[in-house]
Design an enzyme around this catalytic site. Structure first.
Site, PDB file in Angstrom:
ATOM      1  N   TYR A 181       0.850  -1.192   0.000  1.00 29.02           N
ATOM      2  CA  TYR A 181       0.000   0.000   0.000  1.00 29.02           C
ATOM      3  C   TYR A 181       0.894   1.254   0.000  1.00 29.02           C
ATOM      4  O   TYR A 181       2.123   1.153  -0.015  1.00 29.02           O
ATOM      5  CB  TYR A 181      -0.948  -0.025   1.204  1.00 29.02           C
ATOM      6  CG  TYR A 181      -2.029  -1.062   1.084  1.00 29.02           C
ATOM      7  CD1 TYR A 181      -3.118  -0.870   0.230  1.00 29.02           C
ATOM      8  CD2 TYR A 181      -1.958  -2.253   1.792  1.00 29.02           C
ATOM      9  CE1 TYR A 181      -4.117  -1.835   0.107  1.00 29.02           C
ATOM     10  CE2 TYR A 181      -2.948  -3.223   1.672  1.00 29.02           C
ATOM     11  CZ  TYR A 181      -4.026  -3.004   0.824  1.00 29.02           C
ATOM     12  OH  TYR A 181      -5.007  -3.966   0.688  1.00 29.02           O
ATOM     13  N   ARG A 229       0.363  -2.654  10.756  1.00 30.07           N
ATOM     14  CA  ARG A 229       0.271  -3.824   9.882  1.00 30.07           C
ATOM     15  C   ARG A 229       1.576  -3.891   9.097  1.00 30.07           C
ATOM     16  O   ARG A 229       1.934  -2.920   8.413  1.00 30.07           O
ATOM     17  CB  ARG A 229      -0.923  -3.651   8.938  1.00 30.07           C
ATOM     18  CG  ARG A 229      -1.271  -4.900   8.158  1.00 30.07           C
ATOM     19  CD  ARG A 229      -2.049  -5.891   8.988  1.00 30.07           C
ATOM     20  NE  ARG A 229      -2.838  -6.783   8.150  1.00 30.07           N
ATOM     21  CZ  ARG A 229      -2.888  -8.106   8.337  1.00 30.07           C
ATOM     22  NH1 ARG A 229      -2.204  -8.674   9.301  1.00 30.07           N
ATOM     23  NH2 ARG A 229      -3.655  -8.850   7.565  1.00 30.07           N
ATOM     24  N   CYS A 364     -14.267 -21.672   7.632  1.00 29.43           N
ATOM     25  CA  CYS A 364     -13.967 -20.890   6.434  1.00 29.43           C
ATOM     26  C   CYS A 364     -13.327 -21.828   5.432  1.00 29.43           C
ATOM     27  O   CYS A 364     -12.491 -22.657   5.796  1.00 29.43           O
ATOM     28  CB  CYS A 364     -13.016 -19.754   6.786  1.00 29.43           C
ATOM     29  SG  CYS A 364     -12.178 -19.000   5.366  1.00 29.43           S
ATOM     30  N   CYS A 383     -19.616 -13.030   3.240  1.00 28.75           N
ATOM     31  CA  CYS A 383     -18.995 -14.337   3.445  1.00 28.75           C
ATOM     32  C   CYS A 383     -19.783 -15.400   2.709  1.00 28.75           C
ATOM     33  O   CYS A 383     -21.025 -15.417   2.775  1.00 28.75           O
ATOM     34  CB  CYS A 383     -18.940 -14.680   4.933  1.00 28.75           C
ATOM     35  SG  CYS A 383     -18.288 -16.335   5.269  1.00 28.75           S
TER      36      CYS A 383
END
Length: 664
Positions: A181, A229, A364, A383
């Site tokens: 980013y 992050r 998941c 989802c």
């Protein structure tokens, strides 16, 4: 003794104590903002539901601080500086609800996307970057930021963090020196060719990140936590070209030695925690790992960071296996476990684990159809396996007026989901399945080792129906007369689909992908897969990993041209894995005949023959819906679901089943 107790011990990030070792990983909150940059009701409900489910730390996902240097269409994601009053008002409502469950919440704040802005979210705005470099997706050259623009973004981080603190957030996470980013583009020399104080040396390239944390601490106080992050390795072979696991390559992004040095500097600048992953948009399948990546893939890098710096390390990356998560905490790999997609799939993951009910956690399946795929294509987060994710209020279970007896024909995922929802609402469903087990096409689809979570989902549905005491009749073929004589109120037909087949002459060694995946047919040592869609490519990959020689023959100009995964992270990795595993691909080809071990075909280069032990057909599926049409004018409350309605993906089978079952 409770096995997972160490996952439920407190941990501090800066001055903030978090009740357990679980964090909601930041995921793009598209669809969760209002037009003024606040959180809409869906966003408030979504984050609150994960706090209610036991998660210790909620990290919101990317929000913008700047909407002038890098313009974004509103509403896109929340923006703490666009309309501070609206942001504080809606943010306060959300943080107060989250705090009611003794959870903490950090606002993830972005400096911008730069060269990696997703085109569907970019609109007509020109992309920016540290230098005039190529955009990740578009054939455009980005505009370089001026020093004044950098300074203005830094100031807005201070403003945005101040508004976040007013709104009740316990800290912020900076997005990011990770994944390529905008702030990361400044940090990586491949993208940063500046000659001013923001380019050149590592310290100069990290100056943007340094000034951000200093500005926030100056505005909000030294005790206001600021996490980061962080990706210590990029896995970039070249622009728009990433490396695969196990591939030898020269790193052109940030390699580990520099990643270690950068981590030391960033913590020295004042960051209170590192939220660790690896990858970049040029190797997107590292940052957003599909099922083709191993579970816990960031653990080695988190361990290095844990040994490098003295602040808490958060580790994400397919960490949904609680045994793996516990081991990572116990052996010093990390301090917290970050769950993104697993908490989309089941917001109650943490509470279920706390009560030692791991088998009831909805898995998941890493398909990314409902999350990254929908963000990429439709600018909304959802989802595939949980229709309620990010729609908690709109899809709440509907109270019933009258209990109904419902017959469900078909025990695939659509039939199972319909039965589950009907029972939760108070109806009396019964499931009839002609095979010996529930799960439908999840069973052959889950045969490859990298699709283990498909089998886990089938098992979850089986356990749910058992726990809810729903009658299930296996090995039972339902006829029209059986339905009409049952005296039921409602009928759901979810009879699924079967593989399409055609004759190639000598069909003794011509199999369907399902037959080979289920082990009822042996493909031999050399095989040709006819059809380069998702099932064909995954079948070919599975066989190649067993040491077999595999060729894919596809009628279209490329593999995965139709019905491939929505998310580029999945499709790009699968496309790269095919040649990496020595699978030959012939496109623009039509197979004609198979005889005496020779498959004959017509290609754009003329007639060809391939010698092989077998041919595997993977050319799509055919809806099985004859029972529905037999009953169409006999049953008033009649519904058609799943592949029987239209061959599609797992997401729409589950979503449609939930929608219909919730309104019967």
């Amino acid at each position: 003794m409770f096995q997972y107790k160490n996952l439920f011990t407190p941990i501090k990030i800066g001055s903030v104590t978090i009740k357990n070792r679980f964090a909601l990983a930041p995921m793009g909150p598209l669809g969760l903002a209002d037009a003024e940059g606040g959180f809409n009701q869906r966003g408030i409900d979504y984050y609150t539901e994960r706090a209610k489910g036991g998660t210790g730390l909620i990290i919101t996902g990317v929000t913008f601080v700047d909407n002038e240097v890098e313009e974004h269409g509103m509403p896109n994601v929340p923006c703490s500086t666009h309309n501070p009053v609206q942001f504080v008002r809606t943010g306060r409502e959300m943080t107060e609800r989250i705090h009611a469950y003794n959870a903490k919440v950090f606002l993830q704040m972005s400096g911008g996307f730069g060269r990696v802005t997703i085109p569907t979210n970019l609109g007509d705005y020109p992309p920016v970057a540290p230098s005039p470099i190529q955009h990740r997706w578009l054939d455009k050259t980005c505009r370089a930021l001026t020093v004044e623009e950098i300074k203005s973004i830094v100031k807005k981080f201070g403003d945005g963090a101040f508004h976040a603190k007013r709104a009740g957030f316990d800290g912020v996470e900076i997005h990011a020196v990770h994944e390529g980013y905008l702030i990361d583009q400044f940090a990586i020399s491949l993208f940063n060719q500046r000659t001013d104080e923001y380019g050149g040396s590592l310290e100069n390239r990290l100056r943007f990140a340094k000034e951000i944390v200093e500005e926030i601490k100056a505005r909000c106080g030294k005790d206001f936590p600021v996490a980061l992050r962080y990706s210590p390795k990029s896995f970039i072979k070249d622009l728009r070209d990433g490396a695969l696991p196990g591939e030898e390559f020269v790193e052109k992004g940030r390699d580990l030695p520099e990643g270690i040095e950068a981590a030391k500097l960033l913590v020295a600048y004042g960051y209170d925690s590192l939220d660790v992953d690896v990858g970049s948009y040029d190797s997107w399948y590292w940052s957003h790992p599909p099922m083709y990546q191993e579970k816990g893939l960031y653990r080695p890098f988190s361990k290095i960071m844990k040994e490098t710096v003295g602040v808490p390390i958060i580790c994400a990356g397919r960490m949904d296996n609680p045994v793996m998560a516990l081991e990572a905490i116990d052996n010093g790999t990390c301090d917290m476990i970050s769950l993104g997609r697993p908490l989309l799939a089941d917001p109650d993951y943490v509470n279920k684990l706390r009560m030692n009910q791991a088998s009831s956690i909805r898995p998941c399946i890493s398909c990314q159809e409902g999350c990254m795929g929908r963000i990429q294509e439709y600018s909304m987060l959802n989802c595939a396996v949980n229709p309620q994710a990010c729609r908690e209020r709109a899809t709440a279970l509907t109270p019933i007026l009258k209990k109904k007896k419902v017959i469900i024909v078909g025990g695939g995922i659509a039939g199972c989901e319909a039965a589950r929802v009907l029972k939760l609402r108070g109806h009396e469903p019964e499931v009839y399945e002609q095979s010996s087990q529930l799960g439908g096409n999840l069973i052959p689809g889950g045969a490859p080792d990298f699709k283990e979570d498909d089998i886990a989902l089938a098992k979850w549905f089986t356990n749910q129906l058992k726990d809810l005491d729903i009658p299930v009749h296996l090995n039972t073929t339902v006829s029209k007369d059986m339905v009409l004589s049952s005296k039921c109120d409602t009928v759901i037909i979810a009879t699924g689909s079967t593989p399409k087949v055609f004759s190639l002459g000598d069909n003794a060694k011509v199999y369907t992908a399902s037959e080979v995946l289920l082990g009822s047919k042996d493909a031999g040592e050399t095989t040709v897969v006819v059809g380069g869609g998702l099932v064909g490519c995954e079948t070919a990959l599975w066989l190649a990993k067993q040491g077999k020689k595999v060729t894919i023959v596809e009628a279209l100009h490329k593999i995965l041209a139709v019905n491939g995964p929505l998310c580029h992270a999945n499709s790009e990795m699968l496309e790269k894995l095919i040649p990496f595993n020595h699978i030959d691909v012939i496109t623009d080809a039509k197979v004609n005949k198979f005889e005496n071990g020779q498959l004959k075909m017509t290609t754009s280069d003329g007639e060809k023959e391939i010698t092989c032990d077998s041919v595997i057909l993977s050319v799509g599926y055919q809806e099985q819906n004859s029972l529905y049409y037999d009953l169409e004018f006999e049953v008033s409350d009649l519904h058609l679901l799943g592949d029987a309605k239209k061959v599609s993906n797992i997401m729409y089978a589950i979503w449609d089943a939930y929608e219909v079952a919730n309104h019967i």
